[in-house]
Scaffold this active site. Structure first.
Site, PDB file in Angstrom:
ATOM      1  NE  ARG A 224       2.274 -13.203  -0.479  1.00 14.95           N
ATOM      2  CZ  ARG A 224       3.358 -13.233  -1.251  1.00 14.95           C
ATOM      3  NH1 ARG A 224       4.542 -13.513  -0.758  1.00 14.95           N
ATOM      4  NH2 ARG A 224       3.268 -12.961  -2.540  1.00 14.95           N
ATOM      5  CG  HIS A 272       8.002  -9.476   0.514  1.00 16.08           C
ATOM      6  ND1 HIS A 272       6.659  -9.564   0.776  1.00 16.08           N
ATOM      7  CD2 HIS A 272       8.219 -10.362  -0.494  1.00 16.08           C
ATOM      8  CE1 HIS A 272       6.092 -10.451  -0.033  1.00 16.08           C
ATOM      9  NE2 HIS A 272       7.029 -10.958  -0.821  1.00 16.08           N
TER      10      HIS A 272
HETATM   11  P1  NAP Z   1       2.840 -22.764  -6.655  1.00 14.82           P
HETATM   12  O1  NAP Z   1       3.639 -23.075  -7.871  1.00 14.82           O
HETATM   13  O2  NAP Z   1       1.387 -22.470  -6.810  1.00 14.82           O
HETATM   14  O3  NAP Z   1       3.016 -24.014  -5.643  1.00 14.82           O
HETATM   15  C1  NAP Z   1       2.315 -24.127  -4.466  1.00 14.82           C
HETATM   16  C2  NAP Z   1       2.724 -25.417  -3.765  1.00 14.82           C
HETATM   17  O4  NAP Z   1       2.072 -25.470  -2.498  1.00 14.82           O
HETATM   18  C3  NAP Z   1       2.302 -26.673  -4.524  1.00 14.82           C
HETATM   19  O5  NAP Z   1       3.300 -27.656  -4.412  1.00 14.82           O
HETATM   20  C4  NAP Z   1       1.028 -27.128  -3.783  1.00 14.82           C
HETATM   21  O6  NAP Z   1       0.794 -28.522  -3.831  1.00 14.82           O
HETATM   22  C5  NAP Z   1       1.394 -26.717  -2.368  1.00 14.82           C
HETATM   23  N1  NAP Z   1       0.194 -26.520  -1.539  1.00 14.82           N
HETATM   24  C6  NAP Z   1      -0.803 -25.609  -1.699  1.00 14.82           C
HETATM   25  N2  NAP Z   1      -1.716 -25.727  -0.717  1.00 14.82           N
HETATM   26  C7  NAP Z   1      -1.286 -26.739   0.084  1.00 14.82           C
HETATM   27  C8  NAP Z   1      -1.804 -27.356   1.257  1.00 14.82           C
HETATM   28  N3  NAP Z   1      -2.957 -26.963   1.829  1.00 14.82           N
HETATM   29  N4  NAP Z   1      -1.105 -28.373   1.805  1.00 14.82           N
HETATM   30  C9  NAP Z   1       0.037 -28.811   1.244  1.00 14.82           C
HETATM   31  N5  NAP Z   1       0.593 -28.272   0.126  1.00 14.82           N
HETATM   32  C10 NAP Z   1      -0.073 -27.252  -0.444  1.00 14.82           C
HETATM   33  O7  NAP Z   1       3.454 -21.538  -5.865  1.00 14.82           O
HETATM   34  P2  NAP Z   1       4.947 -20.933  -6.014  1.00 14.82           P
HETATM   35  O8  NAP Z   1       5.094 -20.193  -7.288  1.00 14.82           O
HETATM   36  O9  NAP Z   1       5.927 -22.008  -5.716  1.00 14.82           O
HETATM   37  O10 NAP Z   1       4.951 -19.866  -4.838  1.00 14.82           O
HETATM   38  C11 NAP Z   1       4.708 -20.231  -3.487  1.00 14.82           C
HETATM   39  C12 NAP Z   1       4.597 -19.006  -2.627  1.00 14.82           C
HETATM   40  O11 NAP Z   1       5.884 -18.438  -2.461  1.00 14.82           O
HETATM   41  C13 NAP Z   1       3.805 -17.837  -3.248  1.00 14.82           C
HETATM   42  O12 NAP Z   1       2.452 -17.995  -3.086  1.00 14.82           O
HETATM   43  C14 NAP Z   1       4.344 -16.661  -2.506  1.00 14.82           C
HETATM   44  O13 NAP Z   1       3.542 -16.489  -1.361  1.00 14.82           O
HETATM   45  C15 NAP Z   1       5.727 -17.090  -2.112  1.00 14.82           C
HETATM   46  N6  NAP Z   1       6.769 -16.282  -2.778  1.00 14.82           N
HETATM   47  C16 NAP Z   1       7.503 -15.438  -2.005  1.00 14.82           C
HETATM   48  C17 NAP Z   1       8.496 -14.676  -2.577  1.00 14.82           C
HETATM   49  C18 NAP Z   1       9.332 -13.762  -1.717  1.00 14.82           C
HETATM   50  O14 NAP Z   1      10.042 -12.896  -2.252  1.00 14.82           O
HETATM   51  N7  NAP Z   1       9.323 -13.913  -0.415  1.00 14.82           N
HETATM   52  C19 NAP Z   1       8.748 -14.758  -3.956  1.00 14.82           C
HETATM   53  C20 NAP Z   1       7.991 -15.635  -4.720  1.00 14.82           C
HETATM   54  C21 NAP Z   1       6.995 -16.397  -4.127  1.00 14.82           C
HETATM   55  P3  NAP Z   1       0.527 -29.288  -5.246  1.00 14.82           P
HETATM   56  O15 NAP Z   1       1.849 -29.280  -5.960  1.00 14.82           O
HETATM   57  O16 NAP Z   1       0.129 -30.655  -4.853  1.00 14.82           O
HETATM   58  O17 NAP Z   1      -0.530 -28.484  -5.945  1.00 14.82           O
END
Ligand code: NAP
Length: 309
Positions: A224, A272
């Site tokens: 983000r 994005h």
């Molecule tokens: P997710 O499955 O919820 O995974 C989040 C990851 O971040 C997990 O591994 C979590 O650790 C880790 N995490 C969270 N808080 C943390 C912290 N304070 N310190 C260290 N690690 C932390 O999320 P996702 O589906 O992979 O998506 C991630 C992000 O990608 C989304 O929130 C979105 O903002 C972005 N995204 C962007 C696009 C785009 O088009 N640009 C598309 C899709 C997603 P644990 O595994 O230990 O819980």
């Protein structure tokens, strides 16, 4: 009972049709046309207007139209009892992995430089950065991060990952928590942000982080915009702490025409689009969660409000 689709500036007709193909009996409104606010039980939202969801008295669940959920968690109008969920599809994971691999390739092969050179009819060969001198480090090893990691490993990269909890994944060096953040950065030179936006991760991409990376250092932000301290990025580029950056997400979207990032030859900008949920894949997930909501069942991909993702 009805389902509301809300995504200003997006054409939601294809999504509505795909949902109706799954189940023709679902009553669907597309914001701003809401036939009866009292009937809406389930909303699917992307960048929805403030106060809208607070006006729906029988709203039981809200799904993000994508993987990110910060727009829902930040909405005070959504009652604590309303469940939150998100959409993660195989295509979304594939797209984000392709995007990041491509961004790394572009960096290694100086693609942005050659685009500028072409405009100036300039023929100047640069050494391609060797793969063995590139260590991608992924912040966030969730659905997206793991997909990226696996594609990078398949392509011969030595990959690091950083997350809240320690992972045991073949070929990926896992770092966890604040105490291992510095070690993770010290062993990384291509930093990829795929964290959710939470209180802990806002502004995490700052100068102190860039200074800890191995050289030459490069940033890819697909998480983000609010993860990045924008002035620190400019300073890091000007002081050659960072060699360049590829940004898909921004503090303000669309990125304002006067923003300084547009004029930087070493910042790659995309609007994005790193991963966008295709309607035909989103529809069955929406319908399943809609039905689960009506029958009081646990939702698929439910968001943990306390954890913030
Ligand atoms: P997710 O499955 O919820 O995974 C989040 C990851 O971040 C997990 O591994 C979590 O650790 C880790 N995490 C969270 N808080 C943390 C912290 N304070 N310190 C260290 N690690 C932390 O999320 P996702 O589906 O992979 O998506 C991630 C992000 O990608 C989304 O929130 C979105 O903002 C972005 N995204 C962007 C696009 C785009 O088009 N640009 C598309 C899709 C997603 P644990 O595994 O230990 O819980």
């Amino acid at each position: 009972m009805s389902l509301l689709l809300v995504a200003p500036n997006r054409n939601l007709k294809a999504l509505k049709e795909a949902i109706l193909e799954e189940d023709p009996n679902i009553e669907i409104d597309i914001w701003p046309a809401i036939s009866n606010k009292e009937k809406v039980n389930f909303a699917v939202c992307w960048k929805h207007p403030d106060h809208l969801l607070g006006q729906l008295p029988n709203l039981q669940a809200v799904s993000s139209l994508g993987a990110g959920v910060n727009h829902l968690l930040n909405d005070d109008g959504i009652s604590e009892n309303t469940k939150l969920c998100r959409i993660v599809t195989p295509t979304l994971k594939e797209q984000i992995a392709d995007y990041v691999l491509n961004a790394i390739s572009n960096y290694r092969h100086h693609t942005l430089q050659y685009i500028t050179d072409k405009k100036n009819s300039r023929w100047e060969q640069q050494y391609t950065l060797l793969k063995k001198n590139c260590t991608p480090g992924i912040m966030g090893l969730g659905e997206m991060g793991l997909s990226v990691a696996s594609l990078l490993v398949k392509n011969g990269y030595q990959v690091n990952g950083w997350s809240n909890s320690k992972k045991e994944i073949e070929h990926i060096t896992s770092y966890a928590g604040e105490e291992e953040f510095e070690a993770f950065l010290n062993d990384t030179n291509i930093l990829i942000c795929l964290l959710p936006l939470t209180q802990e991760t806002k502004d995490i991409l700052d100068l102190s982080v860039f200074q800890k990376l191995k050289q030459p250092a490069y940033l890819i932000n697909v998480g983000r915009g609010e993860h990045l301290v924008e002035e620190d990025l400019i300073y890091a580029l000007d002081t050659e702490t960072l060699d360049g950056a590829c940004l898909d997400v921004f503090n303000e979207e669309p990125l304002p025409a006067k923003h300084t990032f547009w004029n930087r030859s070493n910042i790659m900008i995309t609007p994005h689009i790193a991963a966008v949920t295709p309607p035909e894949e989103a529809a069955p997930i929406i319908v399943e969660n809609y039905k689960r909501t009506l029958s009081g069942m646990e939702l698929k991909n439910e968001v943990d409000r306390k954890r913030g993702y």
